[in-house]
Design an enzyme around this catalytic site. Structure first.
Site, PDB file in Angstrom:
ATOM      1  N   GLU A 191       0.805  -1.206   0.000  1.00 32.41           N
ATOM      2  CA  GLU A 191       0.000   0.000   0.000  1.00 32.41           C
ATOM      3  C   GLU A 191       0.845   1.266   0.000  1.00 32.41           C
ATOM      4  O   GLU A 191       1.937   1.309   0.566  1.00 32.41           O
ATOM      5  CB  GLU A 191      -0.922   0.004   1.229  1.00 32.41           C
ATOM      6  CG  GLU A 191      -1.905  -1.134   1.153  1.00 32.41           C
ATOM      7  CD  GLU A 191      -2.970  -1.068   2.224  1.00 32.41           C
ATOM      8  OE1 GLU A 191      -3.857  -1.920   2.216  1.00 32.41           O
ATOM      9  OE2 GLU A 191      -2.922  -0.159   3.074  1.00 32.41           O
TER      10      GLU A 191
ATOM     11  N   CYS B 139       3.314   8.225   1.801  1.00 35.13           N
ATOM     12  CA  CYS B 139       3.835   7.181   2.683  1.00 35.13           C
ATOM     13  C   CYS B 139       4.103   5.949   1.822  1.00 35.13           C
ATOM     14  O   CYS B 139       3.197   5.390   1.220  1.00 35.13           O
ATOM     15  CB  CYS B 139       2.798   6.904   3.775  1.00 35.13           C
ATOM     16  SG  CYS B 139       3.297   5.620   4.908  1.00 35.13           S
TER      17      CYS B 139
ATOM     18  N   CYS C  78       6.752  -7.845   6.658  1.00 38.13           N
ATOM     19  CA  CYS C  78       7.930  -7.464   7.444  1.00 38.13           C
ATOM     20  C   CYS C  78       8.283  -8.613   8.366  1.00 38.13           C
ATOM     21  O   CYS C  78       7.403  -9.227   8.963  1.00 38.13           O
ATOM     22  CB  CYS C  78       7.653  -6.197   8.261  1.00 38.13           C
ATOM     23  SG  CYS C  78       9.092  -5.649   9.216  1.00 38.13           S
TER      24      CYS C  78
ATOM     25  N   CYS D 124       6.996  -6.830  15.123  1.00 35.44           N
ATOM     26  CA  CYS D 124       6.549  -6.004  16.251  1.00 35.44           C
ATOM     27  C   CYS D 124       5.107  -6.416  16.575  1.00 35.44           C
ATOM     28  O   CYS D 124       4.292  -6.601  15.670  1.00 35.44           O
ATOM     29  CB  CYS D 124       6.621  -4.520  15.900  1.00 35.44           C
ATOM     30  SG  CYS D 124       8.297  -4.012  15.451  1.00 35.44           S
TER      31      CYS D 124
ATOM     32  N   CYS E 220       1.819  -4.404  15.278  1.00 31.55           N
ATOM     33  CA  CYS E 220       1.820  -3.954  13.885  1.00 31.55           C
ATOM     34  C   CYS E 220       1.189  -5.023  12.995  1.00 31.55           C
ATOM     35  O   CYS E 220       1.614  -6.179  13.021  1.00 31.55           O
ATOM     36  CB  CYS E 220       3.261  -3.683  13.453  1.00 31.55           C
ATOM     37  SG  CYS E 220       3.438  -3.379  11.684  1.00 31.55           S
TER      38      CYS E 220
ATOM     39  N   GLY F 158       6.751  -2.676   5.785  1.00 32.54           N
ATOM     40  CA  GLY F 158       8.127  -3.142   5.731  1.00 32.54           C
ATOM     41  C   GLY F 158       9.098  -2.307   6.534  1.00 32.54           C
ATOM     42  O   GLY F 158       8.806  -1.204   6.956  1.00 32.54           O
ATOM     43  N   GLU F 159      10.279  -2.890   6.748  1.00 29.61           N
ATOM     44  CA  GLU F 159      11.372  -2.186   7.431  1.00 29.61           C
ATOM     45  C   GLU F 159      12.349  -1.739   6.345  1.00 29.61           C
ATOM     46  O   GLU F 159      13.069  -2.561   5.761  1.00 29.61           O
ATOM     47  CB  GLU F 159      12.039  -3.133   8.436  1.00 29.61           C
ATOM     48  CG  GLU F 159      13.383  -2.673   8.970  1.00 29.61           C
ATOM     49  CD  GLU F 159      13.391  -1.249   9.545  1.00 29.61           C
ATOM     50  OE1 GLU F 159      12.548  -0.937  10.393  1.00 29.61           O
ATOM     51  OE2 GLU F 159      14.247  -0.449   9.108  1.00 29.61           O
TER      52      GLU F 159
ATOM     53  N   SER G 173      11.837   5.817   8.308  1.00 27.41           N
ATOM     54  CA  SER G 173      11.492   5.349   9.647  1.00 27.41           C
ATOM     55  C   SER G 173      12.020   3.941   9.839  1.00 27.41           C
ATOM     56  O   SER G 173      11.795   3.061   9.006  1.00 27.41           O
ATOM     57  CB  SER G 173       9.963   5.363   9.815  1.00 27.41           C
ATOM     58  OG  SER G 173       9.598   4.754  11.037  1.00 27.41           O
TER      59      SER G 173
ATOM     60  N   SER H  25      11.521   4.232  15.546  1.00 23.17           N
ATOM     61  CA  SER H  25      10.350   3.690  16.239  1.00 23.17           C
ATOM     62  C   SER H  25      10.770   3.152  17.597  1.00 23.17           C
ATOM     63  O   SER H  25      11.274   2.046  17.705  1.00 23.17           O
ATOM     64  CB  SER H  25       9.734   2.567  15.402  1.00 23.17           C
ATOM     65  OG  SER H  25       9.227   3.098  14.209  1.00 23.17           O
ATOM     66  N   LEU H  26      10.565   3.955  18.614  1.00 22.45           N
ATOM     67  CA  LEU H  26      11.043   3.598  19.953  1.00 22.45           C
ATOM     68  C   LEU H  26      10.011   2.739  20.695  1.00 22.45           C
ATOM     69  O   LEU H  26      10.273   1.616  21.053  1.00 22.45           O
ATOM     70  CB  LEU H  26      11.328   4.897  20.709  1.00 22.45           C
ATOM     71  CG  LEU H  26      12.472   4.914  21.686  1.00 22.45           C
ATOM     72  CD1 LEU H  26      13.719   4.269  21.127  1.00 22.45           C
ATOM     73  CD2 LEU H  26      12.755   6.368  22.074  1.00 22.45           C
ATOM     74  N   HIS H  27       8.878   3.303  20.971  1.00 29.76           N
ATOM     75  CA  HIS H  27       7.702   2.592  21.507  1.00 29.76           C
ATOM     76  C   HIS H  27       7.824   2.069  22.937  1.00 29.76           C
ATOM     77  O   HIS H  27       6.832   1.633  23.517  1.00 29.76           O
ATOM     78  CB  HIS H  27       7.275   1.428  20.605  1.00 29.76           C
ATOM     79  CG  HIS H  27       7.074   1.796  19.171  1.00 29.76           C
ATOM     80  ND1 HIS H  27       6.465   2.960  18.774  1.00 29.76           N
ATOM     81  CD2 HIS H  27       7.416   1.162  18.026  1.00 29.76           C
ATOM     82  CE1 HIS H  27       6.438   3.015  17.445  1.00 29.76           C
ATOM     83  NE2 HIS H  27       7.007   1.947  16.978  1.00 29.76           N
TER      84      HIS H  27
ATOM     85  N   ASN I 298      -3.447   2.159  16.251  1.00 33.97           N
ATOM     86  CA  ASN I 298      -4.565   1.878  15.343  1.00 33.97           C
ATOM     87  C   ASN I 298      -4.944   0.421  15.472  1.00 33.97           C
ATOM     88  O   ASN I 298      -4.172  -0.447  15.083  1.00 33.97           O
ATOM     89  CB  ASN I 298      -4.148   2.142  13.892  1.00 33.97           C
ATOM     90  CG  ASN I 298      -4.092   3.619  13.616  1.00 33.97           C
ATOM     91  OD1 ASN I 298      -5.043   4.335  13.869  1.00 33.97           O
ATOM     92  ND2 ASN I 298      -2.955   4.076  13.132  1.00 33.97           N
TER      93      ASN I 298
ATOM     94  N   CYS J 280      -1.611   4.475  10.027  1.00 35.07           N
ATOM     95  CA  CYS J 280      -0.418   3.634  10.121  1.00 35.07           C
ATOM     96  C   CYS J 280      -0.721   2.342  10.853  1.00 35.07           C
ATOM     97  O   CYS J 280      -1.557   2.277  11.739  1.00 35.07           O
ATOM     98  CB  CYS J 280       0.755   4.327  10.787  1.00 35.07           C
ATOM     99  SG  CYS J 280       0.313   5.530  11.965  1.00 35.07           S
TER     100      CYS J 280
HETATM  101  N1  SAH Z   1       9.266  -0.540   9.776  1.00 30.99           N
HETATM  102  C1  SAH Z   1       9.438   0.833   9.998  1.00 30.99           C
HETATM  103  C2  SAH Z   1       8.524   1.731   9.190  1.00 30.99           C
HETATM  104  C3  SAH Z   1       7.094   1.290   8.977  1.00 30.99           C
HETATM  105  S1  SAH Z   1       5.944   1.408  10.273  1.00 30.99           S
HETATM  106  C4  SAH Z   1       9.288   1.152  11.472  1.00 30.99           C
HETATM  107  O1  SAH Z   1       8.881   0.294  12.221  1.00 30.99           O
HETATM  108  O2  SAH Z   1       9.651   2.270  11.846  1.00 30.99           O
HETATM  109  C5  SAH Z   1       5.652   3.165  10.507  1.00 30.99           C
HETATM  110  C6  SAH Z   1       5.266   3.492  11.943  1.00 30.99           C
HETATM  111  O3  SAH Z   1       3.949   3.010  12.273  1.00 30.99           O
HETATM  112  C7  SAH Z   1       6.227   2.858  12.939  1.00 30.99           C
HETATM  113  O4  SAH Z   1       6.570   3.777  13.949  1.00 30.99           O
HETATM  114  C8  SAH Z   1       5.390   1.731  13.486  1.00 30.99           C
HETATM  115  O5  SAH Z   1       5.846   1.299  14.712  1.00 30.99           O
HETATM  116  C9  SAH Z   1       4.015   2.364  13.531  1.00 30.99           C
HETATM  117  N2  SAH Z   1       2.921   1.384  13.677  1.00 30.99           N
HETATM  118  C10 SAH Z   1       2.913   0.084  13.307  1.00 30.99           C
HETATM  119  N3  SAH Z   1       1.733  -0.485  13.637  1.00 30.99           N
HETATM  120  C11 SAH Z   1       0.982   0.462  14.219  1.00 30.99           C
HETATM  121  C12 SAH Z   1      -0.335   0.497  14.761  1.00 30.99           C
HETATM  122  N4  SAH Z   1      -1.129  -0.575  14.740  1.00 30.99           N
HETATM  123  N5  SAH Z   1      -0.776   1.658  15.273  1.00 30.99           N
HETATM  124  C13 SAH Z   1       0.003   2.755  15.256  1.00 30.99           C
HETATM  125  N6  SAH Z   1       1.242   2.786  14.760  1.00 30.99           N
HETATM  126  C14 SAH Z   1       1.742   1.659  14.259  1.00 30.99           C
HETATM  127 FE1  SF4 Z   2       8.079  -4.169  10.655  1.00 32.89          FE
HETATM  128 FE2  SF4 Z   2       7.905  -1.563  11.334  1.00 32.89          FE
HETATM  129 FE3  SF4 Z   2       5.782  -3.212  11.587  1.00 32.89          FE
HETATM  130 FE4  SF4 Z   2       7.864  -3.479  13.225  1.00 32.89          FE
HETATM  131  S1  SF4 Z   2       6.493  -1.704  13.086  1.00 32.89           S
HETATM  132  S2  SF4 Z   2       6.787  -5.160  12.185  1.00 32.89           S
HETATM  133  S3  SF4 Z   2       9.568  -3.013  11.861  1.00 32.89           S
HETATM  134  S4  SF4 Z   2       6.764  -2.627   9.702  1.00 32.89           S
END
Ligand code: SAH
Ligand code: SF4
Length: 365
Positions: free
Chosen positions: A90, A103, A110, A114, A117, A169-170, A201, A223-225, A300, A343
């Protein structure tokens, strides 16, 4: 047939030299393909007819097919782009007052798994090619230029002013293709975006971050989280390989080369997982030596995720702690809700080629 969308200007110049042609042809061709969005060699009128015919035997300009285009009530657009073998990725366009952000996806699925995600939950299929990555800009431009909002604009008016590598994807796990595609984004003959308007990112692949700062130092979002290793090991499993102390040091090293003087830390707000005032205080301590901004992303939800979005109160309190220390904090608005373009909802279609256990093993490699 060679797909010219796979080529950076430097590679195209080499190709022309091999053909016994002048390397500056590469500039002309990049301009036709990417700036004017032309896919038919016959339209490239400043290239001699004889050369066009020779090229036509060897090359094509072939973006992947669009499976579906959706437009949200708020103007957000989403394209589902064919990736072969039943797969799709997408691309999302987010129009704002002063900018238009695209985006872009970098992989089909991926492998980094995580837990919050939906892309990560679907598993990994394959890397996108350079052509498949840059074609997302190419196709979005083509489609936007036909939209009623933009049809009066000329090719020199930029609709897409910013790119974020934040789709599926990463990006740093598909390093070479992503860097080549970003070089095309930055190329004055192609999309001409400045390095500060392209943001990559990453979930924190430390060696690739160190390489990127030399090869293509664009703006960086990390992406710290989670503010401590115990929690991050759990929700961002790549942390087991590159723990927070190493990640923070890599961020500092990156800033010596970066086009901006800060890192953007992304932090997904998960109800009662990472969203307490204690977590915010720990976060402040963690990033003490890294000039940064924060982007809080309300989670989300997707089916069977097992997580909930933090309450507005928790987000507000968390944000206050950071603001009080003078940090810039943005809280991402949810855009394109009605078309699932937020996202982490970038679902696409992924035929997983890895088992979950294997994926985690890949991470821990
Ligand atoms: N793989 C890379 C870039 C893609 S994800 C990364 O992880 O940074 C882009 C952003 O959306 C990242 O910060 C990711 O952690 C966040 N993200 C993934 N799933 C999400 C969700 N369900 N709700 C909100 N943000 C999310
Ligand atoms: Fe991959 Fe980014 Fe999703 Fe983590 S948040 S699974 S690195 S796409």
């Amino acid at each position: 047939m060679i797909n010219l969308l796979d080529f950076t200007q430097a590679q195209l110049a080499d190709y022309f030299v091999e053909m016994g042609e002048k390397p500056f042809r590469a500039k002309q061709l990049m301009r036709w393909i990417h700036h004017y969005g032309v896919r038919d060699l016959e339209q490239m009128t400043d290239i001699a007819k004889s050369l066009r015919s020779r090229l036509a035997e060897q090359v094509c300009i072939q973006p992947p097919a669009i499976q579906l285009e959706q437009v949200s009530d708020d103007g957000t657009r989403k394209w589902l782009i064919e990736a072969g073998a039943g797969n799709a990725v997408e691309t999302v366009f987010i129009p704002e007052q002063d900018r238009g952000t695209l985006c872009v996806s970098s992989q089909v699925g991926c492998a980094l798994a995580c837990t919050f995600c939906s892309t990560g939950r679907q598993g990994f299929n394959r890397n996108l090619s350079v052509a498949e990555i840059i074609a997302q800009l190419w196709l979005a431009n083509e489609s936007l230029r036909q939209a009623p909002d933009y049809e009066l604009l000329s090719a020199d008016d930029r609709i897409i002013s910013n790119v974020v590598m934040m789709g599926m994807g990463e990006p740093l796990a598909n390093y070479d293709n992503v860097v080549s595609a970003m070089q095309i984004m930055l190329d004055d003959s192609a999309y001409g975006l400045s390095r500060r308007r392209v943001t990559l990112s990453t979930s924190g692949l430390v060696p690739a971050m160190d390489k990127l700062k030399h090869d293509c130092p664009v703006a960086l979002a990390v992406s710290l989280h989670a503010p401590n290793d115990a929690l991050r090991d759990e929700i961002v499993p790549i942390n087991q390989k590159y723990p927070l102390a190493e990640l923070m040091a890599a961020c500092q090293r990156y800033l010596d080369f970066a086009p901006r003087d800060f890192i953007t830390f992304e932090y997904v707000m998960l109800h009662e997982v990472n969203d307490s005032v204690q977590h915010a205080l720990q976060l402040l301590e963690l990033v003490r030596d890294v000039p940064c901004k924060f982007n809080l992303i309300p989670f989300n939800p997707f089916p069977n995720s097992g997580y909930q979005t933090s309450s507005p109160d928790n987000i507000r309190r968390f944000r206050e702690v950071l603001l009080q220390q003078g940090y810039v904090v943005t809280t991402r608005k949810t855009r394109g809700d009605d078309i699932d373009a937020a996202c982490g909802q970038l679902a696409g279609q992924v035929q997983d080629k890895t088992k979950r256990s294997l994926r985690l093993a890949l991470v821990a490699e």
